[in-house]
Motif scaffolding. Sequence first.
Motif, PDB file in Angstrom:
ATOM      1  N   ILE A  20     -25.727  71.383  60.605  1.00 46.43           N
ATOM      2  CA  ILE A  20     -27.125  71.805  60.580  1.00 46.43           C
ATOM      3  C   ILE A  20     -27.578  71.696  59.135  1.00 46.43           C
ATOM      4  CG2 ILE A  20     -28.790  73.589  61.207  1.00 46.43           C
ATOM      5  CD1 ILE A  20     -27.050  72.682  63.560  1.00 46.43           C
ATOM      6  N   LYS A  21     -28.600  70.881  58.905  1.00 48.87           N
ATOM      7  CA  LYS A  21     -28.997  70.599  57.525  1.00 48.87           C
ATOM      8  C   LYS A  21     -30.498  70.790  57.346  1.00 48.87           C
ATOM      9  CE  LYS A  21     -29.095  66.300  55.778  1.00 48.87           C
ATOM     10  NZ  LYS A  21     -28.602  64.997  55.240  1.00 48.87           N
ATOM     11  N   ARG A  22     -30.860  71.468  56.252  1.00 48.18           N
ATOM     12  CA  ARG A  22     -32.277  71.615  55.932  1.00 48.18           C
ATOM     13  C   ARG A  22     -32.472  71.320  54.445  1.00 48.18           C
ATOM     14  NH1 ARG A  22     -37.063  70.582  57.658  1.00 48.18           N
ATOM     15  NH2 ARG A  22     -36.976  69.418  55.697  1.00 48.18           N
ATOM     16  N   PRO A  23     -32.810  70.077  54.105  1.00 45.75           N
ATOM     17  CA  PRO A  23     -33.120  69.752  52.719  1.00 45.75           C
ATOM     18  C   PRO A  23     -34.577  70.045  52.392  1.00 45.75           C
ATOM     19  CG  PRO A  23     -33.148  67.772  54.048  1.00 45.75           C
ATOM     20  CD  PRO A  23     -32.821  68.903  54.977  1.00 45.75           C
ATOM     21  N   SER A  37     -37.646  68.774  49.225  1.00 48.62           N
ATOM     22  CA  SER A  37     -37.886  67.954  48.039  1.00 48.62           C
ATOM     23  C   SER A  37     -39.374  67.843  47.773  1.00 48.62           C
ATOM     24  CB  SER A  37     -37.285  66.550  48.246  1.00 48.62           C
ATOM     25  OG  SER A  37     -37.557  65.713  47.147  1.00 48.62           O
ATOM     26  N   ILE A  38     -39.806  68.401  46.644  1.00 46.85           N
ATOM     27  CA  ILE A  38     -41.170  68.217  46.154  1.00 46.85           C
ATOM     28  C   ILE A  38     -41.060  67.965  44.654  1.00 46.85           C
ATOM     29  CG2 ILE A  38     -43.448  69.223  45.803  1.00 46.85           C
ATOM     30  CD1 ILE A  38     -42.960  71.002  48.240  1.00 46.85           C
ATOM     31  N   MET A  39     -41.198  66.701  44.266  1.00 51.36           N
ATOM     32  CA  MET A  39     -41.012  66.304  42.865  1.00 51.36           C
ATOM     33  C   MET A  39     -39.684  66.857  42.348  1.00 51.36           C
ATOM     34  SD  MET A  39     -44.958  66.435  41.402  1.00 51.36           S
ATOM     35  CE  MET A  39     -45.420  67.989  42.179  1.00 51.36           C
ATOM     36  N   GLY A  40     -39.693  67.694  41.322  1.00 57.47           N
ATOM     37  CA  GLY A  40     -38.437  68.189  40.769  1.00 57.47           C
ATOM     38  C   GLY A  40     -37.804  69.323  41.552  1.00 57.47           C
ATOM     39  N   ALA A  41     -38.529  69.909  42.472  1.00 60.29           N
ATOM     40  CA  ALA A  41     -37.976  70.991  43.301  1.00 60.29           C
ATOM     41  C   ALA A  41     -37.116  70.373  44.393  1.00 60.29           C
ATOM     42  CB  ALA A  41     -39.103  71.819  43.903  1.00 60.29           C
ATOM     43  N   GLN A  42     -35.810  70.604  44.304  1.00 60.51           N
ATOM     44  CA  GLN A  42     -34.859  70.032  45.246  1.00 60.51           C
ATOM     45  C   GLN A  42     -34.007  71.153  45.824  1.00 60.51           C
ATOM     46  OE1 GLN A  42     -34.681  66.474  45.730  1.00 60.51           O
ATOM     47  NE2 GLN A  42     -36.551  66.482  44.487  1.00 60.51           N
ATOM     48  N   ALA A  43     -33.776  71.114  47.130  1.00 65.40           N
ATOM     49  CA  ALA A  43     -33.030  72.202  47.766  1.00 65.40           C
ATOM     50  C   ALA A  43     -32.236  71.669  48.948  1.00 65.40           C
ATOM     51  CB  ALA A  43     -33.988  73.301  48.222  1.00 65.40           C
ATOM     52  N   MET A  44     -31.124  72.336  49.244  1.00 63.23           N
ATOM     53  CA  MET A  44     -30.282  71.936  50.371  1.00 63.23           C
ATOM     54  C   MET A  44     -29.586  73.147  50.983  1.00 63.23           C
ATOM     55  SD  MET A  44     -28.919  69.697  52.393  1.00 63.23           S
ATOM     56  CE  MET A  44     -29.334  68.110  51.649  1.00 63.23           C
ATOM     57  N   LEU A  45     -29.742  73.291  52.290  1.00 63.55           N
ATOM     58  CA  LEU A  45     -28.938  74.222  53.087  1.00 63.55           C
ATOM     59  C   LEU A  45     -28.153  73.364  54.072  1.00 63.55           C
ATOM     60  CD1 LEU A  45     -28.004  76.898  54.313  1.00 63.55           C
ATOM     61  CD2 LEU A  45     -30.178  77.007  55.560  1.00 63.55           C
ATOM     62  N   PHE A  46     -26.831  73.382  53.939  1.00 64.86           N
ATOM     63  CA  PHE A  46     -25.939  72.499  54.704  1.00 64.86           C
ATOM     64  C   PHE A  46     -24.882  73.389  55.350  1.00 64.86           C
ATOM     65  CE2 PHE A  46     -22.382  69.659  55.321  1.00 64.86           C
ATOM     66  CZ  PHE A  46     -22.857  68.357  55.374  1.00 64.86           C
ATOM     67  N   HIS A  47     -24.839  73.421  56.686  1.00 61.75           N
ATOM     68  CA  HIS A  47     -23.933  74.342  57.387  1.00 61.75           C
ATOM     69  C   HIS A  47     -23.062  73.563  58.367  1.00 61.75           C
ATOM     70  CE1 HIS A  47     -22.626  78.235  58.985  1.00 61.75           C
ATOM     71  NE2 HIS A  47     -22.753  77.719  60.191  1.00 61.75           N
ATOM     72  N   VAL A  48     -21.743  73.777  58.275  1.00 67.66           N
ATOM     73  CA  VAL A  48     -20.787  73.179  59.209  1.00 67.66           C
ATOM     74  C   VAL A  48     -20.544  74.212  60.301  1.00 67.66           C
ATOM     75  CG1 VAL A  48     -18.559  72.035  59.457  1.00 67.66           C
ATOM     76  CG2 VAL A  48     -19.756  71.967  57.248  1.00 67.66           C
ATOM     77  N   LEU A  49     -21.113  73.966  61.469  1.00 65.58           N
ATOM     78  CA  LEU A  49     -21.191  75.005  62.499  1.00 65.58           C
ATOM     79  C   LEU A  49     -19.824  75.508  62.941  1.00 65.58           C
ATOM     80  CD1 LEU A  49     -23.481  76.436  64.015  1.00 65.58           C
ATOM     81  CD2 LEU A  49     -23.223  74.764  65.851  1.00 65.58           C
ATOM     82  N   GLU A  50     -18.914  74.598  63.283  1.00 63.62           N
ATOM     83  CA  GLU A  50     -17.611  75.015  63.817  1.00 63.62           C
ATOM     84  C   GLU A  50     -16.734  75.681  62.763  1.00 63.62           C
ATOM     85  OE1 GLU A  50     -19.285  71.711  66.236  1.00 63.62           O
ATOM     86  OE2 GLU A  50     -18.920  72.003  64.084  1.00 63.62           O
ATOM     87  N   GLU A  51     -16.923  75.331  61.514  1.00 64.71           N
ATOM     88  CA  GLU A  51     -16.093  75.859  60.431  1.00 64.71           C
ATOM     89  C   GLU A  51     -16.668  77.128  59.808  1.00 64.71           C
ATOM     90  OE1 GLU A  51     -13.275  74.635  58.211  1.00 64.71           O
ATOM     91  OE2 GLU A  51     -12.703  74.103  60.240  1.00 64.71           O
ATOM     92  N   GLY A  52     -17.950  77.386  60.033  1.00 67.11           N
ATOM     93  CA  GLY A  52     -18.596  78.516  59.375  1.00 67.11           C
ATOM     94  C   GLY A  52     -18.710  78.324  57.880  1.00 67.11           C
ATOM     95  N   SER A  53     -18.730  77.057  57.428  1.00 71.92           N
ATOM     96  CA  SER A  53     -18.845  76.770  56.002  1.00 71.92           C
ATOM     97  C   SER A  53     -20.295  76.446  55.658  1.00 71.92           C
ATOM     98  CB  SER A  53     -17.960  75.582  55.613  1.00 71.92           C
ATOM     99  OG  SER A  53     -16.590  75.923  55.717  1.00 71.92           O
TER     100      SER A  53
END
Length: 358
Positions: free
Chosen positions: A311-314, A316-332
């Motif tokens: 499950i990924k939610r990146p 990006s607005i010019m220099g504002a960069q963000a990432m939420l990256f979740h591995v569902l089965e691993e809970g990572s």
Amino acid sequence: MRKVLFPVLFLLAFSPAFGQSSQAERFIDSFVTKNNFNGTVLLAKNDKAWYRKSFGTANFRLNIPNTTDTRYKVASITKAFTAVLILQLYEQGKIDLNKSISSYLPDYKGEGADKVTVTQLLNMTSGIHNMDAGLTLESALKNGMPQYQAPHTSDEMLALFCSGKLVNEPGKVWDYNNADYIILGKIIERTTGKTFEQNLRSSILQPLKMANTGIAYQQEIIPRLADTYFYRDDIKAMVNDLPVYPENWYAAGAMYSTADDILKFSNALFGKKLLKQTTLDQMFTSGKDEYGYGVWVYKDYDIHGKHYTIIKRPGSIMGAQAMLFHVLEEGSTIIILSNTGTTSLDEFAAKIAARIVR
């Protein structure tokens, strides 16, 4: 001996194996150096952060360093919050996902008023004319960005930029369009009688004690908010972001937060504290372009020959960069927040995942 051993055992219980964690840390340090990364990286396993480190500078002019308390503009991570607010209202019986825009915004003037459903807004298949079509750095430098560089209320944003003609049949074509989520923000407001920000605070931020998260406004000085910069290829230099009204991104991208606050949101979302499992199943259904409701959902994502759900939610607005990256089965969970557009956070997160998931 017992006093020394217990913290070590506690740490190992909530983090990857020592070899994996040290490998990840070495990789992050190397990647940061090679890519001139500025920002904060947080890694968590089963809700517990086991790595958090900040790099580089929050304000270049004053040489203020980024820290784990630095607040960052999180851009389109905002869309995940908006999707949750809509789905909470759905669970409460206040919104029918299969009803049209006009069911909730009867004065909406767009061609899709009676044709586009809430679901199609959530999964970016509305077919509404893209409000950012044709927007490039070159066009912004020459002609500006009327959507974002003039002050507009959310009602004005809806009328001016989100009420255009249909360019595709609703439900048939995926097109990443900020207009879809601005419309969703207005549906939330009209359904509840409260502003989007009030809903955000009462339904998510306050219950989760996310005290470092909110909506950015041009006129407000937000303590510890990192300034944002991007690299211009034409002059080969890092420059200030173009002047904008961040609130114009509204329910599509106006939020700021810290890495630890985003972890609180992630933990609550995947821990079923914000939505029921049946609703999460809808949110995490991989649709066109592998997009669910406000997030990308990658089924059978290969890491070392094993298949996981990502499950990924990146953002990006010019220099504002963000990432939420979740591995569902691993809970990572991998959270990366940055104030400079110097690297691909998609690549960064994927390479970290390859080093912490086995």
